[in-house]
Scaffold this motif. Structure first.
Motif, PDB file in Angstrom:
ATOM      1  N   LEU A  10      -5.392  -0.943   0.865  1.00 41.42           N
ATOM      2  CA  LEU A  10      -6.203  -1.599  -0.073  1.00 41.42           C
ATOM      3  C   LEU A  10      -5.905  -1.341  -1.304  1.00 41.42           C
ATOM      4  O   LEU A  10      -5.876  -2.093  -2.416  1.00 41.42           O
ATOM      5  CB  LEU A  10      -7.567  -1.684   0.242  1.00 41.42           C
ATOM      6  CG  LEU A  10      -8.799  -2.651  -0.224  1.00 41.42           C
ATOM      7  CD1 LEU A  10      -8.168  -3.928   0.150  1.00 41.42           C
ATOM      8  CD2 LEU A  10      -9.997  -2.461   0.287  1.00 41.42           C
ATOM      9  N   LEU A  11      -5.909   0.200  -1.520  1.00 43.96           N
ATOM     10  CA  LEU A  11      -5.969   0.773  -3.043  1.00 43.96           C
ATOM     11  C   LEU A  11      -4.756   0.228  -3.893  1.00 43.96           C
ATOM     12  O   LEU A  11      -4.474  -0.268  -5.129  1.00 43.96           O
ATOM     13  CB  LEU A  11      -5.991   2.097  -3.030  1.00 43.96           C
ATOM     14  CG  LEU A  11      -6.173   2.987  -4.238  1.00 43.96           C
ATOM     15  CD1 LEU A  11      -7.353   2.455  -5.133  1.00 43.96           C
ATOM     16  CD2 LEU A  11      -6.160   4.351  -4.192  1.00 43.96           C
ATOM     17  N   PRO A  12      -3.384   0.395  -3.268  1.00 45.28           N
ATOM     18  CA  PRO A  12      -2.268  -0.220  -3.988  1.00 45.28           C
ATOM     19  C   PRO A  12      -2.108  -1.636  -4.310  1.00 45.28           C
ATOM     20  O   PRO A  12      -1.734  -2.127  -5.131  1.00 45.28           O
ATOM     21  CB  PRO A  12      -1.072   0.362  -3.076  1.00 45.28           C
ATOM     22  CG  PRO A  12      -1.440   0.886  -2.009  1.00 45.28           C
ATOM     23  CD  PRO A  12      -2.877   1.088  -2.040  1.00 45.28           C
ATOM     24  N   GLY A  16      -2.222  -3.338  -7.655  1.00 45.65           N
ATOM     25  CA  GLY A  16      -1.062  -4.170  -8.258  1.00 45.65           C
ATOM     26  C   GLY A  16      -1.571  -5.509  -8.570  1.00 45.65           C
ATOM     27  O   GLY A  16      -1.039  -6.111  -9.562  1.00 45.65           O
ATOM     28  N   ALA A  17      -2.566  -5.968  -7.977  1.00 48.43           N
ATOM     29  CA  ALA A  17      -3.166  -7.208  -8.400  1.00 48.43           C
ATOM     30  C   ALA A  17      -3.724  -7.169  -9.819  1.00 48.43           C
ATOM     31  O   ALA A  17      -3.609  -8.113 -10.549  1.00 48.43           O
ATOM     32  CB  ALA A  17      -4.117  -7.934  -7.082  1.00 48.43           C
ATOM     33  N   LEU A  33      -3.192   3.338 -14.682  1.00 52.49           N
ATOM     34  CA  LEU A  33      -3.554   2.815 -13.319  1.00 52.49           C
ATOM     35  C   LEU A  33      -2.671   3.133 -12.239  1.00 52.49           C
ATOM     36  O   LEU A  33      -3.072   3.381 -11.117  1.00 52.49           O
ATOM     37  CB  LEU A  33      -3.942   1.266 -13.572  1.00 52.49           C
ATOM     38  CG  LEU A  33      -4.998   0.827 -14.291  1.00 52.49           C
ATOM     39  CD1 LEU A  33      -5.005  -0.668 -14.495  1.00 52.49           C
ATOM     40  CD2 LEU A  33      -6.342   1.276 -13.722  1.00 52.49           C
ATOM     41  N   GLY A  34      -1.227   3.062 -12.476  1.00 51.09           N
ATOM     42  CA  GLY A  34      -0.366   3.111 -11.571  1.00 51.09           C
ATOM     43  C   GLY A  34      -0.407   5.051 -10.935  1.00 51.09           C
ATOM     44  O   GLY A  34      -0.391   5.211  -9.719  1.00 51.09           O
ATOM     45  N   PHE A  35      -0.492   5.742 -11.939  1.00 49.80           N
ATOM     46  CA  PHE A  35      -0.537   7.003 -11.722  1.00 49.80           C
ATOM     47  C   PHE A  35      -1.995   7.239 -11.027  1.00 49.80           C
ATOM     48  O   PHE A  35      -1.839   8.453  -9.951  1.00 49.80           O
ATOM     49  CB  PHE A  35      -0.657   7.825 -12.912  1.00 49.80           C
ATOM     50  CG  PHE A  35       0.747   7.983 -13.593  1.00 49.80           C
ATOM     51  CD1 PHE A  35       2.001   8.142 -12.761  1.00 49.80           C
ATOM     52  CD2 PHE A  35       0.680   7.993 -14.968  1.00 49.80           C
ATOM     53  CE1 PHE A  35       3.277   8.366 -13.515  1.00 49.80           C
ATOM     54  CE2 PHE A  35       1.935   7.902 -15.643  1.00 49.80           C
ATOM     55  CZ  PHE A  35       3.113   8.209 -14.564  1.00 49.80           C
ATOM     56  N   ALA A  36      -3.055   6.890 -11.296  1.00 44.26           N
ATOM     57  CA  ALA A  36      -4.369   7.041 -10.611  1.00 44.26           C
ATOM     58  C   ALA A  36      -4.297   6.658  -9.199  1.00 44.26           C
ATOM     59  O   ALA A  36      -4.804   7.441  -8.241  1.00 44.26           O
ATOM     60  CB  ALA A  36      -5.362   6.476 -11.346  1.00 44.26           C
ATOM     61  N   ALA A 110       3.170  -3.055 -11.086  1.00 45.35           N
ATOM     62  CA  ALA A 110       2.570  -3.785 -10.070  1.00 45.35           C
ATOM     63  C   ALA A 110       3.379  -3.934  -8.888  1.00 45.35           C
ATOM     64  O   ALA A 110       3.168  -3.705  -7.669  1.00 45.35           O
ATOM     65  CB  ALA A 110       2.373  -5.360 -10.726  1.00 45.35           C
ATOM     66  N   LEU A 111       4.728  -4.095  -8.739  1.00 46.50           N
ATOM     67  CA  LEU A 111       5.570  -4.227  -7.836  1.00 46.50           C
ATOM     68  C   LEU A 111       5.711  -2.865  -7.141  1.00 46.50           C
ATOM     69  O   LEU A 111       5.865  -2.627  -6.017  1.00 46.50           O
ATOM     70  CB  LEU A 111       6.958  -4.593  -8.379  1.00 46.50           C
ATOM     71  CG  LEU A 111       7.207  -5.936  -9.082  1.00 46.50           C
ATOM     72  CD1 LEU A 111       8.556  -6.233  -9.660  1.00 46.50           C
ATOM     73  CD2 LEU A 111       6.940  -6.894  -7.852  1.00 46.50           C
TER      74      LEU A 111
END
Length: 507
Positions: A10-12, A16-17, A33-36, A110-111
């Motif tokens: 759910l988190l990724p 991504g969304a 956001l990606g790192f977190a 996102a990808l």
């Protein structure tokens, strides 16, 4: 119900969304956001290893619908290992991409998150149809990541990649339809019971479905003759994407272990034996082609892609022995080979940036910048990849050789494994001697970024730590192998209402 089990998916997905919806937000925020999200996945991986280490199964029933009617996620030791490995690898690749690769195209972060969600979902799902769904998420995200940055080579490789995987998806649906038509279920635990109780007249169709699944997972794992898409795709991708793809073939290996040691493992049905009997010859052929590819590669990225194929052959050959010791050794080698393949893809990029012409092609013989620093890193990495002491590759191969003594095929495996190690040493020696064993540096070397260099060095260090702490890691993996060979515990945890003893549903 422990809702934490759905967070690795759910988190990724939500991250991504959100990155897609707010794509106009500052790029620094996208990175943050990606790192977190990925750092949290690392913590979730540690939690999963600790939770599954007790030997219990953690079950999550979506919407509180009981199995086999609802969607179920299952955490055991094998799933926990794959979750942790994916999270660590994903975090390292994301750090490397932040040096500039993530800015070469749109929606990279996102990808990347969707890719992690698909990987985690494939490792956690307890349902064959949802395994298909997560495979499709993987396909879409990986195809877009492969094309990230553009270029004719990536477009051509991406076309081949998506065509062969779409064929695999079609075959997967055919296998699922056959199994559902025969059993009325696709929940893995329930399907295992139905397959064990199937009448003899259903055996040919069950065998056909199992062989189709082996083909599907063989495409994902890159088993001969279904591997020719991999060298071109992996060598065309950007360095951090190719490094993340190092675990993609292991998804196929995971699926083979999960399905054929659970769904087709109960009773005295010849279904599992029919598919399992193909693993040994396919493994030897995959090893042979991987070795030829390693010697015939024209670039370091292509060589690394063939090293991935070589590792798949080694894993399959070890798994096909079928003992608890061989399964544990294979899992240790899986961790080692995944990390080192990622290291080599990143290292190829570091080296290519320091060459005036040719990038990472062996045909280019010009000087290389910072050759003592990069040469030392390449030397240490090559030792680790070849399976020489004191790194984890040596520990894993020694364990594999020891485990093979229990099997009639052990002598063959000794010869094949030692020959493949020799080929890796020859290929690495050829590369190192042509690139670094020459006087002088570039007159004005290009700047060497400390961040990516430090990151690759840390990843090599992780391989060394895996060897140093080999004893507790081997203990965990031995318990994982024993758990895999006792599917009764999995079935009893997912279907507690069945009300039968573990002895009745163990092979």
């Amino acid at each position: 119900m422990n809702h934490a089990l759905i967070l690795p998916i759910l988190l990724p997905l939500l991250t991504g969304a959100g990155q897609l919806l707010f794509y106009r937000a500052p790029f620094a925020l996208q990175r943050l956001l990606g790192f977190a999200s990925t750092a949290w996945l690392v913590l979730m991986g540690i939690w999963a290893l600790s939770t599954a280490g007790s030997g219990d199964y953690l079950i999550y029933q979506a919407g509180d619908w009981p199995a086999p009617f609802g969607i179920v996620l299952v955490l055991d030791r094998l799933a926990a290992i794959m979750l942790a490995l994916t999270a660590v690898l994903g975090f390292c690749c994301l750090l490397y991409a932040s040096s500039g690769t993530d800015q070469r195209g749109a929606h990279f972060h996102a990808l990347f998150q969707f890719q992690l969600a698909g990987l985690n979902g494939a490792f956690l799902t307890g349902d064959l149809f949802n395994l298909f769904v997560f495979f499709e998420i993987l396909l879409i995200a990986s195809y877009a990541l492969l094309l990230h940055g553009g270029g004719r080579a990536r477009s051509r490789a991406g076309l081949h990649y998506v065509i062969i995987n779409l064929v695999g998806s079609a075959l997967f649906l055919i296998a699922l339809g056959t199994l559902y038509g025969l059993s009325g279920t696709l929940n893995m635990a329930d399907l295992a019971l139905r397959v064990a109780e199937a009448p003899p007249e259903d055996a040919p169709l069950l065998a056909a479905a199992s062989l189709i699944l082996l083909v599907v997972f063989g495409i994902k794992a890159a088993i001969l003759p279904l591997l020719f898409w991999l060298p071109r795709a992996y060598s065309a991708a950007s360095a951090p994407v190719a490094a993340l793809f190092a675990i993609m073939t292991k998804v196929g290996i995971y699926a083979i272990l999960r399905i054929f040691l659970l769904v087709f493992a109960l009773g005295e049905s010849p279904v599992a034996a029919t598919a399992w009997g193909w693993l040994w010859p396919l493994a030897l052929l995959t090893l042979a082609l991987g070795g030829i590819g390693v010697l015939g590669s024209d670039s370091l990225r292509t060589l690394t892609a063939y090293l991935v194929i070589l590792s798949v052959g080694t894993l399959l050959a070890t798994i096909s022995l079928g003992t608890a010791a061989s399964l544990g050794a294979a899992l240790f080698y899986l961790i080692h080979s995944t990390l080192m393949a990622a290291v080599f893809f990143l290292l190829a990029d570091l080296l290519g940036q320091q060459r005036e012409t040719g990038y990472d092609r062996f045909s280019a013989t010009g000087p290389i910048g910072h050759r003592w620093v990069l040469g030392t890193l390449f030397f240490v990495s090559a030792i680790a990849m070849a399976g020489l002491p004191p790194f984890a590759g040596f520990v894993s191969k020694a364990w594999i050789l020891q485990a093979s003594l229990e099997s009639a095929q052990g002598l063959w495996l000794w010869g094949v494994l030692l020959a493949s190690a020799l080929l890796v040493i020859i290929a690495a020696s050829r590369t190192g001697s042509s690139w670094f064993w020459r006087p002088g540096d570039m007159a004005k070397p290009y700047p060497l970024e400390r961040g990516p260099l430090t990151l690759v060095s840390i990843m090599v260090g992780l391989n060394g730590l895996l060897a140093i702490f080999g004893d507790p890691v081997m203990g965990y993996l031995e318990l994982t192998a024993e758990q895999l060979r006792a599917p009764g515990g999995y079935i009893a945890a997912v279907l507690p209402e069945v009300g039968i003893s573990l002895e009745e549903i163990s092979p």
